[in-house]
Enzyme design. Structure first.
Site, mmCIF file in Angstrom:
data_model
loop_
_atom_site.group_PDB
_atom_site.id
_atom_site.type_symbol
_atom_site.label_atom_id
_atom_site.label_comp_id
_atom_site.label_asym_id
_atom_site.label_seq_id
_atom_site.Cartn_x
_atom_site.Cartn_y
_atom_site.Cartn_z
ATOM 1 C CB CYS A 12 -0.981 -0.017 1.176
ATOM 2 S SG CYS A 12 -0.213 0.012 2.806
ATOM 3 C CG ASP A 133 -5.631 5.904 2.523
ATOM 4 O OD1 ASP A 133 -5.583 5.461 3.693
ATOM 5 O OD2 ASP A 133 -4.881 6.791 2.093
HETATM 6 P P1 4NP Z 1 -1.871 2.773 4.100
HETATM 7 O O1 4NP Z 1 -2.550 4.108 4.683
HETATM 8 O O2 4NP Z 1 -1.306 3.145 2.741
HETATM 9 O O3 4NP Z 1 -3.008 1.838 4.014
HETATM 10 O O4 4NP Z 1 -0.806 2.375 5.100
HETATM 11 C C1 4NP Z 1 -1.889 5.342 4.714
HETATM 12 C C2 4NP Z 1 -0.995 5.609 5.720
HETATM 13 C C3 4NP Z 1 -0.355 6.836 5.761
HETATM 14 C C4 4NP Z 1 -0.615 7.776 4.773
HETATM 15 C C5 4NP Z 1 -1.499 7.499 3.761
HETATM 16 C C6 4NP Z 1 -2.144 6.272 3.723
HETATM 17 N N1 4NP Z 1 0.022 9.038 4.826
HETATM 18 O O5 4NP Z 1 -0.285 9.866 3.973
HETATM 19 O O6 4NP Z 1 0.876 9.254 5.690
#
Ligand code: 4NP
Length: 166
Positions: A12, A133
């Site tokens: 991800c 997300d």
């Molecule tokens: P993930 O979620 O990609 O599912 O781990 C996110 C975690 C952090 C961020 C974006 C999505 N961020 O922008 O910091």
């Protein structure tokens, strides 16, 4: 099993919500079936923002409701992951494009399959949906993601085992 382990990597953006949930859920499903010795299971993020962090606490809570412990430290996807893994499963279209942009050849590209390709509830015929997300939203979003992980991980496992036995 033909002797070789099946090596899968979930990807991800941050590697603190969706992909560690996919990793932990898939590992749980594999353990339940007594197949742990047949798999290598890991996750990574396309971004570098959260390297070294544990999974998001809301994601941990949503997984814990299903008896699943998320035990991972965030790391960034590396081009060498194409050599270490048989299959790379990005969670959304943006992760998918980012991983493909690092592929060196067709062999690398063939390993990259969007995770919800294996979601039995995803509509046939249309484009493969993203795992949404959940990072900036409420707890409901994390429970929704966890449910996607359960049903998609289960179907993915049965597909991988079916192909492995041929
Ligand atoms: P993930 O979620 O990609 O599912 O781990 C996110 C975690 C952090 C961020 C974006 C999505 N961020 O922008 O910091």
């Amino acid at each position: 099993m033909n002797g070789e382990k099946i090596k899968v990597l979930f990807v991800c953006l941050g590697n603190i919500c969706r992909s560690p949930a996919a990793e932990g859920t898939f590992r749980h499903l594999v353990q339940e079936k007594g197949l742990s010795s047949e798999f290598v299971i890991d996750s990574a993020g396309t971004g570098a923002y959260h390297i070294g962090e544990s999974p998001n606490s809301n994601m941990q809570k949503a997984a814990a409701r299903h008896g699943i412990t998320l035990d991972h430290k965030a790391r960034q996807f590396q081009v060498e992951d194409f050599d270490r893994f048989d299959w790379i499963y990005p969670m959304d279209e943006s992760n998918y494009r980012d991983v493909l942009s690092l592929a060196r050849n067709d062999q690398d590209r063939k390993k990259v399959v969007k995770f919800r390709t294996f979601d039995p509830d995803a509509k046939l015929g249309g484009s493969v949906p993203d795992v949404p997300d959940p990072y900036s939203g409420g707890m409901d979003g994390f429970h929704h993601v966890q449910k996607i992980m359960m049903r998609t991980g289960g179907h993915l496992l049965s597909q991988l085992k079916k192909n492995d036995s041929k």
